[in-house]
Every structure is written in structure tokens, then in C-alpha cells.
Design an enzyme around this catalytic site. Structure first.
Site, PDB file in Angstrom:
ATOM      1  N   ASP A  13      11.790  31.240 -47.987  1.00 10.93           N
ATOM      2  CA  ASP A  13      11.996  30.573 -49.281  1.00 10.93           C
ATOM      3  C   ASP A  13      10.688  30.241 -49.990  1.00 10.93           C
ATOM      4  O   ASP A  13      10.592  29.264 -50.715  1.00 10.93           O
ATOM      5  CB  ASP A  13      12.818  29.271 -49.119  1.00 10.93           C
ATOM      6  CG  ASP A  13      14.117  29.515 -48.387  1.00 10.93           C
ATOM      7  OD1 ASP A  13      14.729  30.558 -48.636  1.00 10.93           O
ATOM      8  OD2 ASP A  13      14.504  28.674 -47.558  1.00 10.93           O
ATOM      9  N   HIS A  41      17.009  36.188 -52.325  1.00 10.50           N
ATOM     10  CA  HIS A  41      16.034  35.946 -53.389  1.00 10.50           C
ATOM     11  C   HIS A  41      16.794  35.536 -54.630  1.00 10.50           C
ATOM     12  O   HIS A  41      17.749  36.214 -55.008  1.00 10.50           O
ATOM     13  CB  HIS A  41      15.294  37.230 -53.767  1.00 10.50           C
ATOM     14  CG  HIS A  41      14.422  37.782 -52.698  1.00 10.50           C
ATOM     15  ND1 HIS A  41      13.709  36.998 -51.837  1.00 10.50           N
ATOM     16  CD2 HIS A  41      14.114  39.055 -52.382  1.00 10.50           C
ATOM     17  CE1 HIS A  41      13.011  37.771 -51.038  1.00 10.50           C
ATOM     18  NE2 HIS A  41      13.246  39.019 -51.336  1.00 10.50           N
TER      19      HIS A  41
HETATM   20  P1  IMP Z   1      19.609  33.007 -38.798  1.00 11.34           P
HETATM   21  O1  IMP Z   1      18.534  33.921 -39.313  1.00 11.34           O
HETATM   22  O2  IMP Z   1      20.832  32.950 -39.677  1.00 11.34           O
HETATM   23  O3  IMP Z   1      19.937  33.283 -37.365  1.00 11.34           O
HETATM   24  O4  IMP Z   1      19.034  31.504 -38.826  1.00 11.34           O
HETATM   25  C1  IMP Z   1      17.962  31.096 -37.985  1.00 11.34           C
HETATM   26  C2  IMP Z   1      17.038  30.122 -38.704  1.00 11.34           C
HETATM   27  O5  IMP Z   1      16.324  30.824 -39.719  1.00 11.34           O
HETATM   28  C3  IMP Z   1      17.768  28.986 -39.439  1.00 11.34           C
HETATM   29  O6  IMP Z   1      16.943  27.839 -39.422  1.00 11.34           O
HETATM   30  C4  IMP Z   1      17.876  29.504 -40.857  1.00 11.34           C
HETATM   31  O7  IMP Z   1      18.003  28.462 -41.794  1.00 11.34           O
HETATM   32  C5  IMP Z   1      16.541  30.198 -40.980  1.00 11.34           C
HETATM   33  N1  IMP Z   1      16.523  31.264 -41.981  1.00 11.34           N
HETATM   34  C6  IMP Z   1      16.961  32.523 -41.865  1.00 11.34           C
HETATM   35  N2  IMP Z   1      16.698  33.222 -42.973  1.00 11.34           N
HETATM   36  C7  IMP Z   1      16.073  32.397 -43.812  1.00 11.34           C
HETATM   37  C8  IMP Z   1      15.488  32.575 -45.118  1.00 11.34           C
HETATM   38  O8  IMP Z   1      15.509  33.642 -45.713  1.00 11.34           O
HETATM   39  N3  IMP Z   1      14.924  31.463 -45.656  1.00 11.34           N
HETATM   40  C9  IMP Z   1      14.851  30.289 -44.996  1.00 11.34           C
HETATM   41  N4  IMP Z   1      15.342  30.096 -43.784  1.00 11.34           N
HETATM   42  C10 IMP Z   1      15.952  31.144 -43.186  1.00 11.34           C
END
Ligand code: IMP
Length: 431
Positions: A13, A41
Site C-alpha cells: 500500500d 491498486h
Molecule cells: P495474504 O497475502 O492474504 O495471505 O495476507 C497476509 C498478510 O499480508 C496480511 O497482513 C495482509 O493484510 C497482508 N497483505 C497482503 N497483500 C497486501 C497488500 O497488497 N497490501 C497490504 N497488505 C497486504
């Protein structure tokens, strides 16, 4: 440089979408190489808001080829919905502008079900995943039972593998996670309907990219998430399930290391994270609330409020070193307008010992006392600034300190949400 990778230096982000969108104007090809629709995005183009989760930001420029590489995990239904939505709005008009790797893995409904049931079971220890099945899909890839887009070519064999997987997953869902089983026939039927739509995008993407690079085309590699969410180099286990740094370009897009010209890091002028895990510079006062509102800090993928903190130069140095970053784009400087004093974390103190780098014992991150440098703020509106000398002296001073503390050249500065609200000091494609 003809080939550039854009990588987030924090917990995702960072505003990569806007910088990728800006650089995509100069690129011929834009490539996603890892992650899935856990990334998102938000882009504002001519006042119109777009949220891209799977398709590279090149889709918002006419005639750019968008590539989804083998290192990604793609929910086929979400992909088709995103394509349809973009095409309805006059983007990605020609199907040949999207190339999808045969080897990209598919995120199936059982991956989502497992992700969500596990998180629910973890309660207070939950990772805070997006719940989109990313971790379970990467697990299956590594266990060599994943379904790739290549499997769709022979649908009979696809259905057989799908049923075999679902038998095993249902046992796991029912017995261990006490969750509802998945109906294999329903998924097979849904995939049968999507299949024809998807097959037309399949491409030998490594061969396509290698030819594009040999022809002197400009290629932009669009990273998702950020280095602190990297499975190897982030705040494990509070990370995502892929490598998010520039090294993932080689495996995830299938190009040779000599073919990557440089890496542009993207960092926000402050720090945010969603989900659980350590966050040394987190702000617990009411200031967090106002920064969240001012910066619209709600997850693009899930809508969750983001946790807010000061800029952390220790984290930034870690990401910049690991990725050998050529330069840094600092986004959302405008959000800091009106805050006085500002703070930048320059080092960590843990049990009385000072650290200039992240401690190798990562569990110590929970105990960090940040060492801050205080800087004077500014009150002037900076949204229309397009050159450094149009910024107030205190804003310039803030940027100089970030650059010096991170030991990296400042290449761009974001001063607002719109596509053109950026100060470009050096364009990587022109260096
Ligand atoms: P997952 O990728 O859904 O397995 O989530 C694992 C961790 O990564 C969590 O804390 C999510 O909030 C974070 N996360 C995954 N993708 C993003 C992103 O694009 N931006 C911010 N946090 C992310």
C-alpha cells in the site's frame, strides 16, 4: 534503463499503483510477477477511479501489453470479472493486450475456504490475511498439487485433478477446520464456463518477454505488496506467501538476471500496515485517525482500516539494501501537511541496545523503542507542486533527510492522488 522493477519498501500500500501507472506511459509491456488479488491498486485517471487487483496498471494506457507471469496465483473468476469490468469501461479493448502465463497457478474456492477457516480458528493470533486464499494456493504450488492455467487446456484431466484435490481438502475442511465442504461439481461447472474465455489469453510469457527485451522494448515489472511482507525477508509469520522483492522478477516472470536494468523502490512518506504483526513506529494517538482519514488509509483489497506509523528509515534501509535499489519514489507527502513536528525513525533501541538495522532475531521487533528525529512541518498546500523548488523549505528538508537516512537517490515524490500529482526528479526509463 529499458527494464525496471517497481517494489514496495514497506508493508504494501505504498502507492505503487500510481507510480506504475505513471511509468506505464513510457513502457511497452507491464508485468505482474507474484501475488494475486490480495494486492490492489487504486488509481484515479481523469477523475475516474479504478481498482486493479490482478491486471497490471498498463491496462489504463492504450496499447500497452499486460503480462501476468508464472509466479502469480490467480483467482480465475476474479480475473474474468476484472477483464470484463475494464473492457466495459473502454480499457484493454483488445484481448491480445493481455498475456497470461500457462504456469500461473489458480486460486480455487477451497483455497479461500481454508484461508478463512484457519484465520477464524487462530482468533487473536490470526495473521490478518485478506482471506482470498493466497497462502493455501502457494502451499499447493509448492506441494506440487496446484492447478495451473495450463491444466485448463485438457479439461478432462483438469476435472480429475480438481476432484482429487477437493476430496483431500474437504477432509481437512470438515475434520480439522470444522468448516463446510466444497462441491466439486459446482466448481468444475463454473470452470467449464470460464475456460474458453481464459484460454485465449494463455501465452509462453517468458519467451514473449525475452523477445520483447531483445527487441529493445521497455518493460516494467510491477511488484505487489512490499518487502516487509516478503515470505523470506519480512516480518514472518505476518507476511504474505510469496517473495515480494525484485529477486522474484526472475523466477516469477521468467527473465534472466542480466535483463533487469534497475529497481525503483516505492515508500510512503509515513508507514502503514494492515493485518497483524510488529509495527515499531505505529502511532497510537489520535493523530493516527486523522492521518488515516487524510490519506484514505483503508485497504483497497478488503476495505480494512490500515494501521498508521511514522516513516521508518531502518525498515527502508533493509528493503533498499536487499533489492539494490536504484532510487526511491516517496508517495503521499501531501498527507503530512499540517503536522508539526514530524518524526522519522532513524534507529531502534531494544533492551538498551541501539540497532541501525533490523535485528536478525526478528521476534525482537515486538520490543522496539524507536529512536526518532523530529523535523518541523509545513502548512502550505503542496498538491500542485511539480518541482522541488515549489515545495516549502520544511517539506524539502523532510525529503532530504529521508534520502540521506536511507542512502538512496530520491527519484519521485507523490503530492496528491491524481495521475499527474507527482514531482519527477529522475525517470528510471530515462537514466
Ligand atoms: P495474504 O497475502 O492474504 O495471505 O495476507 C497476509 C498478510 O499480508 C496480511 O497482513 C495482509 O493484510 C497482508 N497483505 C497482503 N497483500 C497486501 C497488500 O497488497 N497490501 C497490504 N497488505 C497486504
Amino acid at each position: 534503463m529499458n527494464t525496471v522493477a517497481v517494489v514496495g519498501i514497506q508493508w504494501g500500500d505504498e502507492g505503487k499503483g500510481k507510480i506504475v501507472d505513471l511509468l506505464a506511459a513510457d513502457a511497452d509491456v507491464v508485468v505482474r510477477f507474484q501475488g494475486g488479488n490480495n494486492a490492489a491498486h487504486t488509481l484515479v485517471v481523469d477523475g475516474e477511479k479504478f481498482i486493479l487487483r490482478l491486471i497490471p496498471a498498463g491496462a489504463l494506457h492504450d496499447g500497452k501489453v499486460c503480462v501476468i507471469g508464472n509466479g502469480t496465483v490467480i483467482d480465475p473468476l476474479a480475473l474474468v470479472q476484472e477483464i470484463d469490468n475494464l473492457q466495459r469501461r473502454g480499457r484493454l479493448r483488445d484481448d491480445s493486450l493481455l498475456r497470461l502465463s500457462y504456469d500461473a497457478h489458480m486460486v480455487m474456492p477451497y483455497h479461500r475456504a481454508i484461508d478463512q477457516a484457519r484465520e477464524a480458528k487462530l482468533g487473536g493470533h490470526a495473521i490478518g490475511t485478506t482471506g482470498f486464499g493466497i497462502g493455501p494456493a502457494y502451499e499447493d504450488k509448492m506441494a506440487r498439487v496446484g492447478l495451473r492455467f495450463d491444466d485448463l487446456v485438457n479439461f478432462a484431466s483438469f476435472t480429475e485433478k480438481l476432484e482429487r484435490n477437493i476430496r483431500e481438502k474437504n477432509l481437512y475442511l470438515r475434520v480439522l477446520l470444522k468448516s463446510r465442504p466444497i462441491d466439486a461439481r459446482e466448481i468444475a461447472e463454473q470452470m467449464r464456463k470460464l475456460r474458453r474465455r481464459l484460454l485465449r489469453f494463455l501465452c509462453d510469457t517468458p519467451a514473449f518477454l525475452s523477445q520483447a527485451i531483445a527487441d529493445g522494448k521497455r518493460v516494467l515489472f510491477e511488484g505487489a505488496h512490499g518487502v516487509m511482507l516478503d515470505i523470506d525477508h519480512g516480518t514472518y509469520p505476518y507476511v504474505t506467501s510469496s517473495n515480494c522483492g525484485a529477486s522474484a522478477v526472475f523466477g516469477g516472470a521468467g527473465i534472466a538476471s542480466r535483463d533487469l536494468g534497475g529497481v525503483l523502490g516505492i515508500g510512503k512518506a509515513y508507514t502503514t500496515r494492515v493485518g497483524g504483526g510488529p509495527f515499531p513506529t505505529e502511532i497510537k494517538s489520535r493523530l493516527a485517525e486523522s492521518l488515516r482519514t487524510e490519506g484514505d488509509e483503508f485497504g483497497s483489497a478488503t476495505g480494512r482500516p490500515r494501521r498508521i506509523g511514522w516513516f521508518d528509515a531502518v525498515l527502508a534501509r533493509h528493503a533498499i539494501r536487499l533489492n539494490g535499489m536504484w532510487g526511491l519514489a516517496l508517495t503521499k507527502l501531501d498527507v503530512l501537511t499540517g503536522i508539526d513536528p514530524l518524526r522519522i525513525c532513524t534507529a531502534y533501541e531494544i533492551r538498551g541496545k541501539r540497532y541501525q538495522e533490523i535485528p536478525p532475531e526478528r521476534h525482537l521487533l515486538e520490543r522496539v523503542k524507536p529512536v526518532y528525529e523530529e523535523l518541523p512541518g509545513w502548512t502550505e498546500n503542496i498538491v500542485t507542486a511539480r518541482a522541488l523548488d515549489q515545495l516549502p523549505a520544511n517539506a524539502r528538508h523532510y525529503l532530504e533527510r529521508v534520502s540521506a537516512l536511507c542512502n538512496v537517490r530520491l527519484a519521485m515524490v507523490g503530492v496528491g492522488a491524481a495521475r499527474d500529482a507527482t514531482i519527477v526528479l529522475q525517470n528510471p526509463f530515462e537514466s
